[in-house]
Design a protein around this motif. Sequence first.
Motif, mmCIF file in Angstrom:
data_model
loop_
_atom_site.group_PDB
_atom_site.id
_atom_site.type_symbol
_atom_site.label_atom_id
_atom_site.label_comp_id
_atom_site.label_asym_id
_atom_site.label_seq_id
_atom_site.Cartn_x
_atom_site.Cartn_y
_atom_site.Cartn_z
ATOM 1 N N GLY A 76 7.693 11.383 12.315
ATOM 2 C CA GLY A 76 6.873 10.409 12.216
ATOM 3 C C GLY A 76 7.072 9.403 11.106
ATOM 4 N N ASP A 77 7.124 9.871 9.796
ATOM 5 C CA ASP A 77 7.354 9.046 8.752
ATOM 6 C C ASP A 77 8.501 9.336 8.280
ATOM 7 O OD1 ASP A 77 6.864 11.550 7.908
ATOM 8 O OD2 ASP A 77 5.266 10.992 6.154
ATOM 9 N N THR A 101 1.481 6.445 5.736
ATOM 10 C CA THR A 101 -0.010 6.487 5.905
ATOM 11 C C THR A 101 -0.905 5.421 5.662
ATOM 12 O OG1 THR A 101 -0.617 7.829 4.173
ATOM 13 C CG2 THR A 101 0.166 9.061 6.214
ATOM 14 N N GLY A 102 -0.336 4.457 4.848
ATOM 15 C CA GLY A 102 -1.165 3.312 4.143
ATOM 16 C C GLY A 102 -0.808 2.060 4.732
ATOM 17 N N VAL A 112 -0.718 -0.235 13.726
ATOM 18 C CA VAL A 112 0.265 -1.048 14.563
ATOM 19 C C VAL A 112 1.734 -0.865 14.063
ATOM 20 C CG1 VAL A 112 -0.020 -3.109 13.418
ATOM 21 C CG2 VAL A 112 0.482 -3.026 15.829
ATOM 22 N N GLN A 113 1.751 -0.778 12.919
ATOM 23 C CA GLN A 113 3.243 -0.586 12.312
ATOM 24 C C GLN A 113 3.978 0.701 12.234
ATOM 25 O OE1 GLN A 113 2.833 -2.532 8.397
ATOM 26 N NE2 GLN A 113 3.376 -4.292 9.163
ATOM 27 N N HIS A 114 2.926 1.839 12.672
ATOM 28 C CA HIS A 114 3.579 3.172 12.491
ATOM 29 C C HIS A 114 4.562 3.362 13.646
ATOM 30 C CE1 HIS A 114 -0.146 5.228 10.272
ATOM 31 N NE2 HIS A 114 0.301 4.160 9.726
ATOM 32 N N GLY A 115 4.626 3.078 14.642
ATOM 33 C CA GLY A 115 5.547 3.384 15.735
ATOM 34 C C GLY A 115 6.768 2.630 15.519
ATOM 35 N N PRO A 116 6.990 1.231 15.081
ATOM 36 C CA PRO A 116 8.150 0.745 14.765
ATOM 37 C C PRO A 116 8.769 1.179 13.653
ATOM 38 C CG PRO A 116 6.498 -1.056 15.660
ATOM 39 C CD PRO A 116 5.687 0.252 15.265
#
Length: 302
Positions: free
Chosen positions: A71-72, A30-31, A35-39
């Motif tokens: 997600g993560d 979450t930190g 823009v990097q969450h998806g990749p």
Amino acid sequence: MSASVTAPYSESRPLPPYRALFAVDAKDFTGLPAVQHGPVSQLIPELVDQALEQAGLHKLRDAKRFPANTGDGVVFGFDPAFLPFVLWPLLGVLDDILGAYNTQYVGPRIRLRASVHVGPLPDADNPGDGNGTARNDTHRLLDSRPVKAILAAASEQVTHLAAVISQRVYEDVVLGGYTGLHPDRCVEVPATVEGKDFSQRAWLYVPSPSGNLVQAGVLPLEESAAQAGGPVESDRDAATHPGTHYSGNTQHVREGAAVTGSVGRDITYNGGSTSYRGTNQHWGGGDNVAGDKRVGEAGDHR
């Protein structure tokens, strides 16, 4: 028409098949910038599949039950017959793959928590398959204090994976001698989750331990806190700061992370790394790791 909900204890019915569960979760996801969450969300299952291939578990890779991208991280069920191989060699191979990725690629460092559990879950190719207490407990283990604390305390350059193994898996697979993972590589922990009514006995396994995580000892709370340079917590303090409070563990360190007194949240490690060789330790409570640590001058073994 919605499906009816079966009332418990109203009649006897067949027990669902036992399914093993494997889940991973990225540290500090979450930190990351949005823009990097998806990749990163796409990358994690790719790294897990790569580890399955390199560990020779092609059949497991192709036979996942009710897989889900969280997600993560990822979670999936599988035939419990594969459990010995998930504990060893898969966890170690995944740690190696994460280390190679973190060394070779410019971008967010991927460090994972993993949990392994087993229990009865519906699995009949129907909507809702894979949901049940065993699935919930797998995620609770993944979010438990000890595995979060150990990954926070370890060197991000060396330790890329920390795994928590449920008591049921440990007894059946590790103590049963069915896996290459020796019991002495595991550390017993009380798995609790902040804000959740969850507490289970579990076992930590860190394929690549690092840092001066803990030097175990037994001292009164006052002496333990004094040597750690912190305030002495009274029973009144413990009552006004709810959570899990650990006392009686102490250590003498010149650098690294000291864990002693009261620990209610993740710990942070800043400083040089030291060598660690894990051995088995049974804890009464606390985020703790045992082993042979080398701290300070050559020949200084504590």
